[in-house]
Write an enzyme that holds these catalytic residues in place. Structure first.
Site: not given
Length: 209
Positions: A36, A39
């Protein structure tokens, strides 16, 4: 809430990350958090060994605290802005950021502290059992470490990932010497988007487990 088109883009992004990273040193609970962060930043350096550092109790403590409706205290509004607001709404988490408090600058001046340091001091009671999310100000992280050592507060989790050149790397090293659960990284990189992405990932793990 994510639209179907938005979700498909996110899913494709995660597939690209998985493909480009390949093998990595993180376990099945750590990797969704690291992924994450990548990302949010498009920075694959975070996938390297020991780039993201997890206290052994960090994920469990963080998930339990969020589940129980803990407060989430951030150093800057950018961290709050990066959070998926549905999560704290669903679990009853209070979002706190005092950096824009109109009285903060004067109080900080009187005590010879930065505004970021003072914003941590005035949130001491909310920190108990809460989650600290520091993505911008190393002085805020150092102040929290000092408060923990003084016994002023005991957070359930400290996410300390400030970006910068002055004391950023050093504050993260210092965090790793404190007896509280933490998630941090090595070096100068970090930032509000990194910090917010960790909280979002913890909420996702909470919903899935």
């Amino acid at each position: 809430m994510q639209t179907r088109k938005g979700q498909s883009i996110e899913d494709e992004s995660m597939e690209i990350i998985e493909r480009e990273v390949g093998s990595h040193p993180y376990n099945k609970m750590e990797w969704p958090i690291v992924r994450r962060i990548i990302h949010a930043t498009a920075d694959f350096d975070f996938a390297g060994e020991n780039k993201i550092v997890f206290h052994k109790d960090a994920i469990t403590s963080g998930i339990n605290a969020l589940k129980n409706g803990c407060s989430i205290i951030a150093d800057v509004n950018g961290v709050i802005g990066g959070l998926n607001k549905q999560n704290p709404k669903d679990f009853g988490n209070n979002l706190i950021c005092n950096i824009s408090d109109p009285d903060l600058a004067e109080r900080a001046k009187q005590e010879n502290k930065t505004r970021a340091q003072m914003s941590m001091r005035i949130a001491a009671s909310e920190m108990n059992g809460g989650i600290l999310v520091i993505g911008n100000a190393p002085t805020a992280l150092l102040e929290v470490i000092k408060m923990i050592r003084e016994g002023v507060t005991k957070p359930a989790l400290v996410i300390g990932i400030p970006v910068g050149f002055v004391s950023a790397a050093e504050s993260k090293e210092e965090l790793q010497t404190v007896d509280v659960p933490f998630i941090t990284n090595t070096g100068r990189k970090g930032g509000s988007s990194c910090a917010a992405s960790i909280v979002n990932a913890l909420f996702k793990l909470l919903r899935e487990n």
